[in-house]
Design an enzyme around this catalytic site. Structure first.
Site, mmCIF file in Angstrom:
data_model
loop_
_atom_site.group_PDB
_atom_site.id
_atom_site.type_symbol
_atom_site.label_atom_id
_atom_site.label_comp_id
_atom_site.label_asym_id
_atom_site.label_seq_id
_atom_site.Cartn_x
_atom_site.Cartn_y
_atom_site.Cartn_z
ATOM 1 N N THR A 180 2.812 -1.566 9.199
ATOM 2 C CA THR A 180 2.933 -2.843 10.358
ATOM 3 C C THR A 180 3.172 -4.132 9.798
ATOM 4 O OG1 THR A 180 0.800 -3.331 10.785
ATOM 5 C CG2 THR A 180 1.624 -1.611 11.852
ATOM 6 N N HIS A 184 7.074 -31.312 9.309
ATOM 7 C CA HIS A 184 6.648 -30.243 9.167
ATOM 8 C C HIS A 184 5.378 -30.081 8.132
ATOM 9 C CE1 HIS A 184 9.555 -28.341 11.834
ATOM 10 N NE2 HIS A 184 10.498 -28.718 10.721
ATOM 11 N N HIS A 231 10.044 -24.372 8.347
ATOM 12 C CA HIS A 231 9.101 -25.167 8.960
ATOM 13 C C HIS A 231 7.407 -24.853 8.523
ATOM 14 C CE1 HIS A 231 11.716 -25.450 12.943
ATOM 15 N NE2 HIS A 231 12.303 -25.697 11.712
ATOM 16 N N ASP A 237 0.918 -1.114 -0.146
ATOM 17 C CA ASP A 237 -0.038 0.069 0.040
ATOM 18 C C ASP A 237 0.881 1.207 -0.152
ATOM 19 O OD1 ASP A 237 0.922 0.201 2.539
ATOM 20 O OD2 ASP A 237 -1.011 0.311 3.492
ATOM 21 N N CYS A 270 3.025 -3.165 4.176
ATOM 22 C CA CYS A 270 2.416 -2.027 4.507
ATOM 23 C C CYS A 270 2.928 -1.823 5.838
ATOM 24 C CB CYS A 270 0.703 -2.601 4.675
ATOM 25 S SG CYS A 270 0.247 -3.606 6.097
#
Length: 145
Positions: A69, A135, A100, A10, A67
């Protein structure tokens, strides 16, 4: 399939996305930019959905989304079946997300990490293979709803 990497951001992640695009192109990596294309205010979900669809449809092998955060765009891409996006803020988390969890989209907090740290995180993400083994059954269970 060519090893293309999709990018999305963004407005808050635009500067970081542009840095990443130039970084990857400088390393002769094939990049597809799904926007945004300026720092003008916009909605991260638009570009997150574009990237996630491209990964789902195998237009690109992996993605990197940014973005402010990293949370909003991470939540958006993870709504798509088959997407395993990981919000990473250091190299070890990126390495473990690939090894993993077989993460196929890296999301970054564009306003909270430096370009130098972003480069280290991206290198760890792109260069770490999925370990499989113990995994694999966990990764297989992610889309079982």
């Amino acid at each position: 399939m060519e090893d293309k990497i999709g990018l999305a951001s963004d407005h808050a992640g635009y500067e970081m996305k542009e840095y990443i695009r130039k970084l990857l192109e400088g390393k002769n990596r094939s990049v597809v930019d799904y926007g945004t294309y300026s720092a003008e205010s916009t909605n991260y979900a638009i570009y997150g959905h574009r990237l996630a669809k491209a990964v789902e449809q195998k237009e690109v092998r992996k993605g990197i989304a940014v973005c402010s955060t990293g949370n909003g765009i991470n939540m958006t891409v993870n709504k798509h079946k088959g997407i395993r996006a990981a919000l990473c803020w250091n190299e070890e988390i990126a390495r473990l997300a690939r090894a993993h969890n077989d993460a196929n989209i890296l999301t970054l907090p564009g306003r909270f990490i430096s370009f130098e740290l972003a480069e280290k995180i991206i290198t760890a993400f792109l260069d770490t293979p999925f370990e499989g083994g113990r995994h694999q059954c966990r990764v297989d269970a992610i889309d079982q709803i």
